[in-house]
Design a protein around this motif. Sequence first.
Motif, mmCIF file in Angstrom:
data_model
loop_
_atom_site.group_PDB
_atom_site.id
_atom_site.type_symbol
_atom_site.label_atom_id
_atom_site.label_comp_id
_atom_site.label_asym_id
_atom_site.label_seq_id
_atom_site.Cartn_x
_atom_site.Cartn_y
_atom_site.Cartn_z
ATOM 1 N N SER A 227 0.861 -1.181 0.000
ATOM 2 C CA SER A 227 0.000 0.000 0.000
ATOM 3 C C SER A 227 0.897 1.229 0.000
ATOM 4 O O SER A 227 2.050 1.174 0.453
ATOM 5 C CB SER A 227 -0.925 0.037 1.226
ATOM 6 O OG SER A 227 -0.186 0.311 2.402
ATOM 7 N N GLU A 228 0.385 2.342 -0.500
ATOM 8 C CA GLU A 228 1.195 3.558 -0.564
ATOM 9 C C GLU A 228 1.594 4.037 0.823
ATOM 10 O O GLU A 228 2.746 4.433 1.065
ATOM 11 C CB GLU A 228 0.431 4.661 -1.306
ATOM 12 C CG GLU A 228 1.271 5.897 -1.572
ATOM 13 C CD GLU A 228 2.566 5.594 -2.301
ATOM 14 O OE1 GLU A 228 3.637 6.061 -1.829
ATOM 15 O OE2 GLU A 228 2.530 4.883 -3.325
ATOM 16 N N SER A 229 0.641 4.011 1.771
ATOM 17 C CA SER A 229 0.962 4.456 3.129
ATOM 18 C C SER A 229 1.977 3.523 3.783
ATOM 19 O O SER A 229 2.869 3.970 4.523
ATOM 20 C CB SER A 229 -0.309 4.544 3.977
ATOM 21 O OG SER A 229 -0.899 3.263 4.141
ATOM 22 N N GLY A 230 1.857 2.211 3.504
ATOM 23 C CA GLY A 230 2.812 1.253 4.054
ATOM 24 C C GLY A 230 4.212 1.471 3.506
ATOM 25 O O GLY A 230 5.208 1.388 4.239
ATOM 26 N N ARG A 231 4.301 1.747 2.200
ATOM 27 C CA ARG A 231 5.620 2.013 1.603
ATOM 28 C C ARG A 231 6.250 3.271 2.206
ATOM 29 O O ARG A 231 7.457 3.318 2.464
ATOM 30 C CB ARG A 231 5.483 2.141 0.082
ATOM 31 C CG ARG A 231 5.188 0.817 -0.609
ATOM 32 C CD ARG A 231 5.261 0.943 -2.116
ATOM 33 N NE ARG A 231 4.149 1.670 -2.692
ATOM 34 C CZ ARG A 231 2.992 1.116 -3.058
ATOM 35 N NH1 ARG A 231 2.796 -0.183 -2.887
ATOM 36 N NH2 ARG A 231 2.026 1.846 -3.604
ATOM 37 N N ALA A 232 5.417 4.277 2.443
ATOM 38 C CA ALA A 232 5.928 5.499 3.065
ATOM 39 C C ALA A 232 6.427 5.206 4.484
ATOM 40 O O ALA A 232 7.456 5.741 4.919
ATOM 41 C CB ALA A 232 4.837 6.565 3.090
ATOM 42 N N LEU A 233 5.707 4.342 5.199
ATOM 43 C CA LEU A 233 6.142 3.962 6.546
ATOM 44 C C LEU A 233 7.464 3.210 6.501
ATOM 45 O O LEU A 233 8.352 3.437 7.335
ATOM 46 C CB LEU A 233 5.063 3.108 7.219
ATOM 47 C CG LEU A 233 5.444 2.507 8.580
ATOM 48 C CD1 LEU A 233 5.819 3.598 9.573
ATOM 49 C CD2 LEU A 233 4.300 1.657 9.125
ATOM 50 N N VAL A 234 7.622 2.320 5.526
ATOM 51 C CA VAL A 234 8.878 1.586 5.389
ATOM 52 C C VAL A 234 10.037 2.554 5.186
ATOM 53 O O VAL A 234 11.101 2.423 5.813
ATOM 54 C CB VAL A 234 8.791 0.572 4.228
ATOM 55 C CG1 VAL A 234 10.177 0.056 3.847
ATOM 56 C CG2 VAL A 234 7.888 -0.588 4.613
ATOM 57 N N ARG A 235 9.853 3.526 4.321
ATOM 58 C CA ARG A 235 10.918 4.502 4.093
ATOM 59 C C ARG A 235 11.247 5.274 5.375
ATOM 60 O O ARG A 235 12.422 5.501 5.701
ATOM 61 C CB ARG A 235 10.507 5.465 2.973
ATOM 62 C CG ARG A 235 10.501 4.818 1.585
ATOM 63 C CD ARG A 235 10.304 5.856 0.496
ATOM 64 N NE ARG A 235 8.931 6.350 0.456
ATOM 65 C CZ ARG A 235 7.977 5.842 -0.306
ATOM 66 N NH1 ARG A 235 8.222 4.807 -1.086
ATOM 67 N NH2 ARG A 235 6.765 6.369 -0.298
#
Length: 309
Positions: free
Chosen positions: A139-147
């Motif tokens: 998910s886009e929000s999950g990818r942002a959290l990973v970063r």
Amino acid sequence: MLVVGDVVTDVVARHRGPLASGTDTVSVIRTLPGGAGANVACWAACWGCADVRLLGRVGAESVAWHERELTACGVRPRLVVDPQASTGTVICLVDTGAAAERTFLTDSGASLRLAPEDWSDALLEGVGRLHLSGYLLFSESGRALVRTALASARARGVPVSLDPASAGFLVELGVDRFLSLVEGVDVLLPSRDEACLLTGLLDGAAAAAELSRHVPLVVSKQGADGALVVRNGTVLAEVPAAPAVPCDTTGAGDAFTGAFLAALLAGADAGAAAAEGCRAGARAVQRVGARPPTPDDRTTSPTDPACTG
């Protein structure tokens, strides 16, 4: 250890033989706590990691239950309650044949809404390793959290591991995008299918070796064939699987990952830690569901005579 990832409700339906389309298929059905991130955290605690924390996102309707189940496994949960989405649900169809293979129907629900706003650098205080569930990447929000989490961990010198989580979802994400997102991860824990998908190679050992040119240490889970430990293109260890009669393979890879990371944190080398992972995976497949037993649950399966011993 801090685990960031999914917390979901598993509905495990164990049936024998093909599903009967358009009519009934006799099954044994149980509702259990699950989620790759939560499962890894529970198995790490079960395997002796004294301080395991979990950041996840759930719906209000089941937060209390999930907190109780995680605490019973020795995990310290930090569950963000989503004001709009319900807790994710996964229907696990398990064929009770010899391989006990499973197929997932996944509604990720609130878990896909975990976001940078749920992160705090304070979560890393006293943490020796950060583990990220690969489901965050879908998910886009999950990818942002990973970063965000990776940057925070790198700034503090905290090593980071990641499990790709799902070959099916990886196809949609794309190989190049995945490899870009995991830059900075020091340990990757793919299944054999995931490693082959990410490299385009058919041989599991060759695929793991190729992946280790992107991530320093790759520990590739090979199912009934055990695990491969590969660093910088060189196979360091081929670890045999521990003997087991499978009942339900749901969560076997999560069990491996949790035990591997616990052993690594305790000072074991990667080969010895992989052997612990194989032991945990063997224990997991002999139970219904994806979690280790709690002090109040020491049986293999209290409801299904096919899962005994």
